[in-house]
Design an enzyme around this catalytic site. Sequence first.
Site, PDB file in Angstrom:
ATOM      1  N   HIS A 122       0.861  -1.184   0.000  1.00 28.00           N
ATOM      2  CA  HIS A 122       0.000   0.000   0.000  1.00 28.00           C
ATOM      3  C   HIS A 122       0.894   1.230   0.000  1.00 28.00           C
ATOM      4  O   HIS A 122       2.014   1.211   0.506  1.00 28.00           O
ATOM      5  CB  HIS A 122      -0.862  -0.037   1.266  1.00 28.00           C
ATOM      6  CG  HIS A 122      -1.929   1.003   1.339  1.00 28.00           C
ATOM      7  ND1 HIS A 122      -1.665   2.316   1.680  1.00 28.00           N
ATOM      8  CD2 HIS A 122      -3.274   0.933   1.157  1.00 28.00           C
ATOM      9  CE1 HIS A 122      -2.786   3.009   1.701  1.00 28.00           C
ATOM     10  NE2 HIS A 122      -3.785   2.195   1.381  1.00 28.00           N
ATOM     11  N   ASP A 199       3.375  -3.641   8.164  1.00 27.87           N
ATOM     12  CA  ASP A 199       2.074  -2.992   7.998  1.00 27.87           C
ATOM     13  C   ASP A 199       1.004  -4.035   8.295  1.00 27.87           C
ATOM     14  O   ASP A 199       0.758  -4.933   7.495  1.00 27.87           O
ATOM     15  CB  ASP A 199       1.955  -2.462   6.566  1.00 27.87           C
ATOM     16  CG  ASP A 199       0.570  -1.919   6.231  1.00 27.87           C
ATOM     17  OD1 ASP A 199      -0.332  -1.968   7.092  1.00 27.87           O
ATOM     18  OD2 ASP A 199       0.376  -1.461   5.088  1.00 27.87           O
ATOM     19  N   GLN A 202      -4.211  -4.869   7.342  1.00 29.62           N
ATOM     20  CA  GLN A 202      -5.129  -5.874   6.812  1.00 29.62           C
ATOM     21  C   GLN A 202      -5.041  -7.203   7.554  1.00 29.62           C
ATOM     22  O   GLN A 202      -5.740  -8.155   7.198  1.00 29.62           O
ATOM     23  CB  GLN A 202      -4.845  -6.100   5.326  1.00 29.62           C
ATOM     24  CG  GLN A 202      -5.030  -4.874   4.457  1.00 29.62           C
ATOM     25  CD  GLN A 202      -6.474  -4.412   4.383  1.00 29.62           C
ATOM     26  OE1 GLN A 202      -7.408  -5.193   4.622  1.00 29.62           O
ATOM     27  NE2 GLN A 202      -6.676  -3.150   4.049  1.00 29.62           N
ATOM     28  N   LYS A 225     -10.236  -0.095  10.674  1.00 34.23           N
ATOM     29  CA  LYS A 225     -10.407  -1.353   9.943  1.00 34.23           C
ATOM     30  C   LYS A 225     -10.816  -2.492  10.883  1.00 34.23           C
ATOM     31  O   LYS A 225     -11.178  -3.571  10.411  1.00 34.23           O
ATOM     32  CB  LYS A 225      -9.136  -1.706   9.177  1.00 34.23           C
ATOM     33  CG  LYS A 225      -8.805  -0.705   8.059  1.00 34.23           C
ATOM     34  CD  LYS A 225      -7.601  -1.139   7.258  1.00 34.23           C
ATOM     35  CE  LYS A 225      -7.100  -0.049   6.326  1.00 34.23           C
ATOM     36  NZ  LYS A 225      -8.065   0.324   5.290  1.00 34.23           N
ATOM     37  N   CYS A 365      -4.713   2.348  -3.695  1.00 37.16           N
ATOM     38  CA  CYS A 365      -3.474   2.909  -3.127  1.00 37.16           C
ATOM     39  C   CYS A 365      -2.320   1.936  -3.296  1.00 37.16           C
ATOM     40  O   CYS A 365      -1.505   1.747  -2.380  1.00 37.16           O
ATOM     41  CB  CYS A 365      -3.658   3.291  -1.665  1.00 37.16           C
ATOM     42  SG  CYS A 365      -4.813   4.634  -1.404  1.00 37.16           S
TER      43      CYS A 365
END
Length: 414
Positions: A122, A199, A202, A225, A365
């Site tokens: 991303h 990251d 997700q 999220k 993104c």
Amino acid sequence: MDKLEQIRADFPILQQTVNEEPLVYLDNAATAQRPTPVLERVRQFYQTDNANVHRGVHTLAQRATTAYETARQKVQHFLHAAAPEEIIFTRGCTEALNLVAATYGRTHLQAGDEIVISVAEHHSNLIPWQQLAHQTGARLRYIGLTATGELDLAAAQQLINDHTKLVAVAHATNVLGTINPIQQLAALAHAHGAVIVVDGAQAVPHMPVDVQALDADFYAFSGHKLMAPTGIGVLYGKAALLADMPPYQYGGEMISAVHQQTSTWAAAPYKFEAGTPNIAGAIGLGAAIDYLQTIGMAQIAAHEQQLVAQALPALLQIEGLTVYGPHDPAQHTGVIAFNLAGLHPHDLATALDMEGIAVRAGHHCAQPLMEYLGVSATARASFYLYNTAAEAAALVAAVQKAKEFFHLGIGEIK
């Protein structure tokens, strides 16, 4: 009422129609919906405890501070961090990653050093390292993908070497739904004296995460999220690394002492939390973690995998449809990216919206990934704990309906 019906009853937003169809919300990779317990906890804070934290001795300030720091402890236990001091509240995953680049990155990298990331990142986990490379003279290098859309671990073993100072990868990708081998990458990075930045935007909402077992040096995620309010995020960092890093911003709250010409800083995490924080957001994040833990992260991961196991093979049966990323549901998060030949993904998403189905369309993104895949955009459906088998079936049926509509000569959109 079964367990899934009970869960769905906690989400008032799902109980509506869109374009005269029941809402099927499949844009969870962009943001999740909030359950009533989270909404009520934030409302309760503003109605009964609203005050600034760490700065007052009156009762409201003490209650607000306790709730804020309790939320930090909840995040610590949720991630299995060693101590609450390793948890920094930020505005989101993007700010958390920028914090690492601006503090650790600028003080530890120089010309000739290398930063290794994947081509599937991303922008939030790409641009900070790209700009850091420009600023320091370091070199940015990319790990490619296998033919099935997984990170090419053999290529990573070649790219990560003694020049590497930082490796930055997603735990789970936001387009392909691929789960990356973080433990192996961490071991590889550490063998060459590099740190690994993960990251987790997700991953954290969808599966159990243990930052110590992963051996991540830094781990970032966004609250929205995982059903928390927007504007709140988390950076986990190993205590020794945080202690050695300079502040990210300057002002109130992050100081130890201030004189006319000099200042000294508070210890982590407070030296990274300048100004009034998003108190309600942190408390809402704590409430969201409480909610998730009543269900169980392993159970959530299993539920999403069942939905992908239903939807993915059915989508692959649609003539002219391309799915990007692994075709094995066992290697997937709840994210499925796809295109239908002859139809722009924006038009496909609009057609699905007319059926009440909310999906994302665009470059997500992740423009370098789109270039790598040879497309300008994709449609993306993403499942979460409140989605149902009937909704997975509705997605497949709506894509098939869109294909038949546009291929009947009624009007193919170029």
